[in-house]
Write a protein that holds these residues in place. Structure first.
Motif, PDB file in Angstrom:
ATOM      1  N   ALA A  54      50.788  40.279  37.456  1.00 32.22           N
ATOM      2  CA  ALA A  54      50.806  39.378  36.302  1.00 32.22           C
ATOM      3  C   ALA A  54      49.534  38.554  36.209  1.00 32.22           C
ATOM      4  CB  ALA A  54      52.024  38.457  36.379  1.00 32.22           C
ATOM      5  N   LEU A  55      48.844  38.412  37.353  1.00 28.82           N
ATOM      6  CA  LEU A  55      47.590  37.636  37.359  1.00 28.82           C
ATOM      7  C   LEU A  55      46.543  38.253  36.426  1.00 28.82           C
ATOM      8  CD1 LEU A  55      47.214  37.002  41.198  1.00 28.82           C
ATOM      9  CD2 LEU A  55      47.715  35.267  39.454  1.00 28.82           C
ATOM     10  N   LYS A  56      46.713  39.533  36.175  1.00 29.27           N
ATOM     11  CA  LYS A  56      45.748  40.262  35.343  1.00 29.27           C
ATOM     12  C   LYS A  56      45.639  39.662  33.943  1.00 29.27           C
ATOM     13  CE  LYS A  56      44.440  45.097  35.078  1.00 29.27           C
ATOM     14  NZ  LYS A  56      44.951  46.478  35.189  1.00 29.27           N
ATOM     15  N   LYS A  57      46.733  38.984  33.544  1.00 25.55           N
ATOM     16  CA  LYS A  57      46.724  38.414  32.193  1.00 25.55           C
ATOM     17  C   LYS A  57      45.790  37.213  32.087  1.00 25.55           C
ATOM     18  CE  LYS A  57      51.306  40.054  31.004  1.00 25.55           C
ATOM     19  NZ  LYS A  57      52.638  39.795  31.595  1.00 25.55           N
ATOM     20  N   LEU A  58      45.419  36.644  33.231  1.00 26.15           N
ATOM     21  CA  LEU A  58      44.517  35.477  33.197  1.00 26.15           C
ATOM     22  C   LEU A  58      43.133  35.913  32.730  1.00 26.15           C
ATOM     23  CD1 LEU A  58      45.438  33.984  36.683  1.00 26.15           C
ATOM     24  CD2 LEU A  58      46.020  33.001  34.452  1.00 26.15           C
ATOM     25  N   PRO A  59      42.517  35.094  31.897  1.00 24.91           N
ATOM     26  CA  PRO A  59      41.179  35.493  31.418  1.00 24.91           C
ATOM     27  C   PRO A  59      40.137  35.579  32.533  1.00 24.91           C
ATOM     28  CG  PRO A  59      41.747  33.258  30.714  1.00 24.91           C
ATOM     29  CD  PRO A  59      42.990  33.848  31.313  1.00 24.91           C
ATOM     30  N   ILE A  60      40.332  34.844  33.635  1.00 25.60           N
ATOM     31  CA  ILE A  60      39.339  34.865  34.705  1.00 25.60           C
ATOM     32  C   ILE A  60      39.493  36.080  35.617  1.00 25.60           C
ATOM     33  CG2 ILE A  60      38.886  32.367  34.777  1.00 25.60           C
ATOM     34  CD1 ILE A  60      40.825  32.327  37.243  1.00 25.60           C
ATOM     35  N   SER A  90      39.616  40.098  36.299  1.00 24.86           N
ATOM     36  CA  SER A  90      39.205  41.342  35.650  1.00 24.86           C
ATOM     37  C   SER A  90      39.985  42.544  36.161  1.00 24.86           C
ATOM     38  CB  SER A  90      37.716  41.565  35.855  1.00 24.86           C
ATOM     39  OG  SER A  90      37.413  41.518  37.240  1.00 24.86           O
ATOM     40  N   LYS A  91      40.454  42.456  37.397  1.00 22.86           N
ATOM     41  CA  LYS A  91      41.087  43.639  37.981  1.00 22.86           C
ATOM     42  C   LYS A  91      42.020  43.222  39.108  1.00 22.86           C
ATOM     43  CE  LYS A  91      38.669  48.054  38.397  1.00 22.86           C
ATOM     44  NZ  LYS A  91      37.481  48.627  39.031  1.00 22.86           N
ATOM     45  N   VAL A  92      43.121  43.890  39.253  1.00 20.75           N
ATOM     46  CA  VAL A  92      43.979  43.672  40.413  1.00 20.75           C
ATOM     47  C   VAL A  92      44.218  45.031  41.076  1.00 20.75           C
ATOM     48  CG1 VAL A  92      46.223  42.867  41.233  1.00 20.75           C
ATOM     49  CG2 VAL A  92      45.122  41.718  39.291  1.00 20.75           C
ATOM     50  N   ILE A  93      43.902  45.109  42.344  1.00 17.36           N
ATOM     51  CA  ILE A  93      44.047  46.384  43.053  1.00 17.36           C
ATOM     52  C   ILE A  93      44.967  46.186  44.246  1.00 17.36           C
ATOM     53  CG2 ILE A  93      42.806  48.245  44.248  1.00 17.36           C
ATOM     54  CD1 ILE A  93      40.215  46.993  42.878  1.00 17.36           C
ATOM     55  N   ALA A  94      45.910  47.093  44.401  1.00 20.17           N
ATOM     56  CA  ALA A  94      46.758  47.067  45.596  1.00 20.17           C
ATOM     57  C   ALA A  94      46.162  48.024  46.609  1.00 20.17           C
ATOM     58  CB  ALA A  94      48.181  47.465  45.239  1.00 20.17           C
ATOM     59  N   ASN A  95      45.912  47.512  47.802  1.00 21.96           N
ATOM     60  CA  ASN A  95      45.272  48.335  48.830  1.00 21.96           C
ATOM     61  C   ASN A  95      46.092  48.186  50.101  1.00 21.96           C
ATOM     62  OD1 ASN A  95      43.544  49.775  50.395  1.00 21.96           O
ATOM     63  ND2 ASN A  95      41.926  48.230  50.396  1.00 21.96           N
ATOM     64  N   GLY A  96      47.035  49.104  50.303  1.00 21.74           N
ATOM     65  CA  GLY A  96      47.964  48.981  51.416  1.00 21.74           C
ATOM     66  C   GLY A  96      48.808  47.734  51.214  1.00 21.74           C
ATOM     67  N   ASP A  97      48.884  46.870  52.216  1.00 22.09           N
ATOM     68  CA  ASP A  97      49.662  45.644  52.019  1.00 22.09           C
ATOM     69  C   ASP A  97      48.793  44.499  51.510  1.00 22.09           C
ATOM     70  OD1 ASP A  97      48.265  45.425  54.320  1.00 22.09           O
ATOM     71  OD2 ASP A  97      49.900  44.503  55.494  1.00 22.09           O
ATOM     72  N   ARG A  98      47.531  44.788  51.255  1.00 23.88           N
ATOM     73  CA  ARG A  98      46.638  43.741  50.729  1.00 23.88           C
ATOM     74  C   ARG A  98      46.408  43.946  49.236  1.00 23.88           C
ATOM     75  NH1 ARG A  98      44.207  40.365  54.423  1.00 23.88           N
ATOM     76  NH2 ARG A  98      42.842  39.432  52.906  1.00 23.88           N
ATOM     77  N   PHE A  99      46.193  42.818  48.577  1.00 23.90           N
ATOM     78  CA  PHE A  99      45.820  42.868  47.159  1.00 23.90           C
ATOM     79  C   PHE A  99      44.391  42.370  47.008  1.00 23.90           C
ATOM     80  CE2 PHE A  99      50.378  42.915  46.938  1.00 23.90           C
ATOM     81  CZ  PHE A  99      50.640  43.738  45.846  1.00 23.90           C
ATOM     82  N   ILE A 100      43.658  43.027  46.124  1.00 19.48           N
ATOM     83  CA  ILE A 100      42.308  42.551  45.804  1.00 19.48           C
ATOM     84  C   ILE A 100      42.315  42.117  44.346  1.00 19.48           C
ATOM     85  CG2 ILE A 100      39.861  43.177  45.656  1.00 19.48           C
ATOM     86  CD1 ILE A 100      40.649  45.507  47.686  1.00 19.48           C
ATOM     87  N   ASP A 148      37.609  29.782  42.763  1.00 19.80           N
ATOM     88  CA  ASP A 148      38.257  28.471  42.942  1.00 19.80           C
ATOM     89  C   ASP A 148      39.484  28.345  42.038  1.00 19.80           C
ATOM     90  OD1 ASP A 148      36.331  27.851  44.733  1.00 19.80           O
ATOM     91  OD2 ASP A 148      35.091  26.759  43.297  1.00 19.80           O
ATOM     92  N   ALA A 149      39.280  28.687  40.757  1.00 19.63           N
ATOM     93  CA  ALA A 149      40.364  28.553  39.787  1.00 19.63           C
ATOM     94  C   ALA A 149      41.527  29.480  40.139  1.00 19.63           C
ATOM     95  CB  ALA A 149      39.848  28.853  38.386  1.00 19.63           C
ATOM     96  N   LEU A 150      41.165  30.667  40.607  1.00 20.70           N
ATOM     97  CA  LEU A 150      42.209  31.626  40.962  1.00 20.70           C
ATOM     98  C   LEU A 150      43.050  31.110  42.128  1.00 20.70           C
ATOM     99  CD1 LEU A 150      43.516  34.415  40.502  1.00 20.70           C
ATOM    100  CD2 LEU A 150      41.918  35.323  42.190  1.00 20.70           C
ATOM    101  N   PHE A 152      48.213  28.899  44.307  1.00 21.81           N
ATOM    102  CA  PHE A 152      49.012  27.856  44.958  1.00 21.81           C
ATOM    103  C   PHE A 152      49.975  27.208  43.983  1.00 21.81           C
ATOM    104  CE2 PHE A 152      45.159  27.740  47.843  1.00 21.81           C
ATOM    105  CZ  PHE A 152      45.768  28.564  48.788  1.00 21.81           C
ATOM    106  N   GLU A 153      49.511  27.000  42.744  1.00 21.81           N
ATOM    107  CA  GLU A 153      50.390  26.402  41.736  1.00 21.81           C
ATOM    108  C   GLU A 153      51.624  27.268  41.510  1.00 21.81           C
ATOM    109  OE1 GLU A 153      46.993  24.097  39.134  1.00 21.81           O
ATOM    110  OE2 GLU A 153      48.027  25.826  38.260  1.00 21.81           O
ATOM    111  N   ARG A 154      51.374  28.569  41.480  1.00 25.01           N
ATOM    112  CA  ARG A 154      52.485  29.481  41.228  1.00 25.01           C
ATOM    113  C   ARG A 154      53.304  29.728  42.505  1.00 25.01           C
ATOM    114  NH1 ARG A 154      50.232  34.076  37.017  1.00 25.01           N
ATOM    115  NH2 ARG A 154      49.521  32.585  35.462  1.00 25.01           N
ATOM    116  N   GLN A 155      52.811  29.166  43.571  1.00 22.75           N
ATOM    117  CA  GLN A 155      53.499  29.276  44.872  1.00 22.75           C
ATOM    118  C   GLN A 155      53.829  30.713  45.223  1.00 22.75           C
ATOM    119  OE1 GLN A 155      56.714  26.401  44.640  1.00 22.75           O
ATOM    120  NE2 GLN A 155      55.281  24.809  45.333  1.00 22.75           N
TER     121      GLN A 155
END
Lengths: 348, 246
Positions: free
Chosen positions: A286-292, A294-304, A311-313, A318-321
């Motif tokens: 869902a973070l992909k919807k943020l204008p800041i 550009s890409k969300v990649i799942a790499n094994g158990d890690r996300f990039i 900073d904003a991300l 944290f805000e979204r906990q």
């Protein structure tokens, strides 16, 4: 500090860039560049008085091969500009055209709004070139005095000696008997002899040891403080990043980037936040919807999560906990972007 | 103007400090002079004339060598080591640089002539009239320009090794077949036939005439001037070709 250190480790552990990704990266960079150069011309219309040198549509063809292709940029007063690029990118050709040693095949090169070969121009420039040996059979002192005599307002002799750090013994030595490092220093002194407004250094630190290298850049800082305009070429990324206020990035004879080191970094490199996540994957995507973002990649158990603003991300995470662990911040480094270019060079 | 003066001084100093110059242009001619006037040929009829003749041979030999070799090899060195390129970005013009080089050479030629003349006067007590000394000096200096032009031709070569080999060979051939080491009439006929058309013979012969109280032959002047023109034109042509290649 901690984040920076971890970024370094992260990049070091990365596997070598493959040819395919390199080509892709190149395409993106070139595409980005096309839009940017047109923007640059519109927005950065320089004050004519402050333009020290200018290239307009400059192309140089050697034996049917384009050494440089359609160069357009100007150098403003007081700037320290690095022309950065891998070997064979057209850096030296560009410097030689600015010095009037080569004629462009098409386009115009102006220095102080005159032709580079004009005497009035030559009186106000100084240069350190590659592959120039020293004049033989004269002492350092004799050569310095000789060169000072060429210029209408030379740098006072004592000042020249102080800046270049020649000792009394060295001044009495014949030039051909100097060590390699001392010869480079003499070449530097000759560039300064006429107290020029505009200085060109073509790969100035090649062959210098670490100490003389840092001393050299310290002196460049002093020269900047005196209001000199400096253009240097290098294929050491670190030098360009540390010393220059502006980097013009060359690749295959074309300018592919032009801006401050920070600007180029942000354009060329991808910043990302990576973490492990223990929850619904959808929450991360869902973070992909943020204008800041550009890409969300799942790499094994890690996300990039690639982002323009780490900073904003983080704040949002944290805000979204979100249940995240082991957060890494990758401040994409200019080195990586540069490596993509040079690696490609080597592949060919 | 100060720059041109400084450059002349620098060029002259550079030649003077060149060990090849000291050896080939000062020591060798004086050594030869001692050998062929004191040790061999002692039973010659007119010893005084021979001593003056051979002094002129050695002086022209010396100046010819400096003009061809020192200038030629140095020009190649300066170009192959990037120095010539570097000079083009200084405000000193090509013309001024070339002029300074020629002036530096001329100063050194003058120095060589004085040293070798003095050696002749000291070793053999060669005594000529003031006019003859002065005239032969001026003749040698004027004639040197033909060989400087040949030097610039050598200077157009790409490699120092080639230039040094070619100029050494040329120097020796010109000196021997031009009658500078031994008078031309002691040589085989075919060398004599060629020799009279060489710049070296005509250079030497002018000076040989002067010490015999005559003037240089018109032919000497014409041949030297002819070679000068040919060398200058060739050298300019090659240079323009090389510039286009860049």
């Amino acid at each position: 500090m901690e984040a920076k250190k971890r970024t370094k480790e992260a990049t070091m552990n990365k596997p070598k860039t493959t040819t395919t990704t390199t080509t892709e990266a190149m395409k993106t960079i070139e595409a980005m560049n096309k839009t940017q150069t047109t923007e640059a011309i519109k927005t950065k219309e320089p004050n004519q008085e402050l333009v020290m040198a200018e290239l307009k549509g400059v192309t140089k063809v050697f034996k049917g091969k384009k050494a440089v292709d359609d160069l357009n940029f100007s150098i403003r007063k007081g700037e320290i500009t690095a022309i950065l690029g891998p070997n064979g990118a057209g850096k030296s050709t560009t410097i030689k055209m600015l010095l009037g040693l080569l004629e462009p095949s098409t386009g115009s090169v102006r220095v102080f709004n005159q032709k580079p070969k004009e005497k009035k121009v030559l009186e106000r420039i100084g240069a350190m070139l590659q592959e120039v040996s020293v004049i033989d059979a004269l002492t350092v002192k004799e050569i310095l005095q000789l060169f000072r005599s060429y210029y209408p307002k030379p740098l006072p002799y004592e000042e020249l000696v102080t800046i270049t750090g020649f000792t009394k013994e060295e001044l009495k030595k014949r030039a051909e008997k100097l060590s390699a490092g001392q010869k480079r220093r003499l070449a530097f002194a000759l560039a300064l002899a006429g107290d020029p407004d505009l200085l060109f250094f073509d790969e100035p630190t090649v062959g210098m040891d670490v100490t003389s290298r840092s001393l050299f850049w310290k002196t460049i800082d002093d020269l900047k403080a005196r209001g000199k305009t400096i253009i240097f070429t290098t294929h050491y990324l670190q030098e360009a990043d540390d010393v220059a206020e502006r980097i013009i990035l060359f690749h295959n004879g074309a300018v592919i980037e032009d801006g401050t080191p920070a600007e180029i970094k942000s354009r060329l490199t991808k910043k990302a936040v990576t973490f492990k996540h223990f929850g619904q994957k959808e929450a991360v995507f869902a973070l992909k919807k943020l204008p800041i973002v550009s890409k969300v990649i799942a790499n094994g158990d890690r996300f990039i999560v690639e982002t323009s603003d780490t900073d904003a991300l983080l704040r949002i995470l944290f805000e979204r906990q979100l249940p995240v662990k082991e957060i890494d911040i990758e401040q994409g480094r200019l080195e990586d972007a540069f490596e993509r270019l040079t690696v490609k060079e080597e592949v060919i | 103007m100060n720059a041109v003066w400084m450059q002349c001084k620098a060029e002259a100093l550079r030649i003077l400090r060149n060990p090849y110059y000291v050896f080939w242009s000062l020591m060798m001619p004086i050594l030869f002079y001692v050998l062929f006037t004191r040790i061999f040929n002692t039973g010659i009829d007119n010893a005084q004339e021979w001593q003056a003749h051979y002094l002129m041979s050695m002086t022209t030999f010396s100046v010819m060598g400096t003009a061809i070799m020192t200038l030629g090899i140095r020009l190649v060195e300066e170009r192959s080591q990037g120095w010539a390129t570097f000079m083009r970005i200084t405000p000193l013009s090509d013309g001024a640089y070339f002029f300074a080089k020629m002036m530096g050479q001329t100063v050194i030629h003058t120095f060589s002539i004085i040293v070798i003349f003095a050696a002749g006067a000291i070793i053999n007590g060669v005594s000529l009239s003031v006019q003859a000394w002065l005239f032969s000096y001026l003749w040698i200096l004027a004639g040197s320009f033909t060989f400087l032009a040949l030097g610039t031709l050598i200077g157009a070569m790409k490699k120092v090794d080639t230039a040094s080999g070619v100029s050494n060979l040329l120097y020796m051939v010109l000196a021997i077949s031009g009658g500078m080491w031994m008078p031309l009439d002691t040589m085989p006929q075919f060398i004599q036939n060629i020799g009279v058309w060489l710049p070296s013979y005509n250079f030497g012969n002018g000076a040989w005439q002067i010490i015999r109280g005559a003037n240089p032959e018109w032919m000497n002047l014409i041949v030297l001037a002819g070679y000068l023109v040919v060398f200058v034109v060739l050298s300019k042509y090659i240079r323009s070709k090389q510039e286009v290649a860049v």
